[in-house]
Design a protein around this motif. Sequence first.
Motif, short mmCIF file in Angstrom:
data_model
loop_
_atom_site.label_atom_id
_atom_site.label_comp_id
_atom_site.label_asym_id
_atom_site.label_seq_id
_atom_site.Cartn_x
_atom_site.Cartn_y
_atom_site.Cartn_z
N PRO A 42 0.78 -1.19 0.15
CA PRO A 42 -0.12 0.05 0.02
C PRO A 42 0.78 1.15 0.05
N ARG A 43 0.30 2.27 -0.88
CA ARG A 43 1.18 3.47 -0.75
C ARG A 43 0.68 4.35 0.73
N GLN A 44 1.47 5.30 0.87
CA GLN A 44 1.49 6.08 2.01
C GLN A 44 0.06 6.58 1.69
N LEU A 45 -0.62 6.82 3.02
CA LEU A 45 -1.65 7.70 3.16
C LEU A 45 -1.67 8.69 4.33
N GLN A 46 -2.37 9.50 3.86
CA GLN A 46 -2.87 10.55 4.69
C GLN A 46 -4.07 10.47 5.66
N ILE A 47 -3.90 10.12 7.00
CA ILE A 47 -5.04 9.45 7.74
C ILE A 47 -5.57 10.55 8.59
N GLU B 103 4.46 5.42 12.62
CA GLU B 103 5.46 4.30 12.51
C GLU B 103 4.94 3.11 11.59
N ALA B 104 3.75 3.23 11.27
CA ALA B 104 3.22 2.39 9.94
C ALA B 104 3.84 2.59 8.54
N GLY B 105 4.24 4.02 8.63
CA GLY B 105 4.59 4.47 7.42
C GLY B 105 3.56 5.72 6.59
N HIS B 106 2.58 5.93 7.47
CA HIS B 106 1.56 6.73 6.97
C HIS B 106 1.64 8.14 7.45
N LEU B 107 0.76 9.18 7.00
CA LEU B 107 1.08 10.47 7.55
C LEU B 107 -0.30 11.05 8.14
N PRO B 108 -0.24 10.71 9.75
CA PRO B 108 -1.48 11.08 10.70
C PRO B 108 -1.89 12.48 10.76
N HIS C 13 -8.70 16.59 2.08
CA HIS C 13 -7.35 16.30 1.62
C HIS C 13 -6.88 15.06 2.10
N CYS C 14 -7.61 14.26 2.91
CA CYS C 14 -7.10 13.04 3.60
C CYS C 14 -7.72 11.72 2.67
N ASP C 15 -6.89 10.75 2.66
CA ASP C 15 -7.33 9.56 2.32
C ASP C 15 -8.21 8.76 2.95
N ALA C 16 -8.19 8.65 4.01
CA ALA C 16 -9.00 7.66 5.13
C ALA C 16 -9.16 8.54 6.28
N VAL C 17 -9.93 7.79 7.33
CA VAL C 17 -10.30 8.11 8.31
C VAL C 17 -10.27 6.93 9.38
N LEU C 18 -9.45 7.23 10.58
CA LEU C 18 -9.16 6.26 11.66
C LEU C 18 -10.24 6.70 12.76
N ARG C 19 -11.30 5.88 13.26
CA ARG C 19 -12.21 6.15 14.20
C ARG C 19 -11.76 5.48 15.33
N ILE C 20 -11.33 6.15 16.40
CA ILE C 20 -10.72 5.46 17.93
C ILE C 20 -11.26 6.10 18.95
N GLY C 21 -11.27 5.37 19.90
CA GLY C 21 -11.83 5.83 21.16
C GLY C 21 -13.13 5.79 21.66
N GLY C 22 -13.79 6.59 22.50
CA GLY C 22 -15.17 6.23 23.09
C GLY C 22 -16.01 6.89 22.33
N PRO C 23 -17.14 7.20 22.86
CA PRO C 23 -18.36 8.24 21.91
C PRO C 23 -18.04 9.43 21.88
#
Length: 328
Positions: free
Chosen positions: A196-201, A234-239, A277-287
Amino acid sequence: MNPKIRIVNEEILSDNWYLLKKITYMSEAKDGSWTSQSRESYDRGNGATILLYNRERQTVILTRQFRIPTYVNGNETGMLIEACAGLLDKESPEDSIRREAEEETGYRIANVRKIGEAYMSPGSVTEILHFFVAEYTPAMKVGEGGGVEEEQENIEVLEYPFQRALEMIEEGEIRDAKTIMLLQYAQINRLLESRPRQLQILIAGPYRSGTGDDPNLIRRNMDFMNEIALKVYEAGHLPVLGEWYALPLIEQSGSQRIGDEIFDRIFHPSSVRLLKHCDAVLRIGGPSQGADEMVTTAMAMGKTIYRDLQEIPPCLSNLTVPSGETEL
């Protein structure tokens, strides 16, 4: 509506299969004069199409079926190789293309991603075609495909190496416009790259939710999201955190407290602007209502949604995702 166009008359020429109209309209010229013109417009509804691809096997799923318009215009066999497609039939484009994919190819696809839409023959046909891509695996195969019998569909399911499909465009074996556009999109955007290419997440999680605006609890939430951001890096992506972008702007604009007029005017809208301008969203944490709204907005934009840190594929081979909790 366009003030320089006035529709004068609509005459139905055919309502047999779909709707063919003769439309007479007036158009205003640059000198202010008006002229009358007539054109035929064929309305068959809007449609959707999808490219199914498998990164591990480096393959794509296409179909082949008889198309009478091509047969009477130079296609000796009338058979055409195409990406899966169909009319919307009062469904959303996403629901429609999932149904069509299963009916035509036999694959039940869970996640589809919209990449655009286009008028395919704007000189005569009203149709807007919605374009999608989706990964498939052998485990997703739930039937043989082939289309719906009562609709007299007789569709052959094909699986080609991706590079071979690109060659078939150059050799003239693939001549369907939507299929060419999807294959070229996959080539340009490197959809089938094995690594996978580098993603902006964009990381979406609780900032104020459940804190009562207690600064210590807000800081705890920020520390948690920053920790996850480091793992994404550290996974190689841009957070990216919306807070990184919004909070300095809010402070610079003169906000005096969380939730004042300046804060509300900038905080959420700036995150939406960043999301584009981001490639993806990481949904984390609580409500978190704000984080959930961000996910909904991202889905409407066709962004990839990750629900767990471990779903994100490592981008660089020398970097790994550390193990650890991803919930508050």
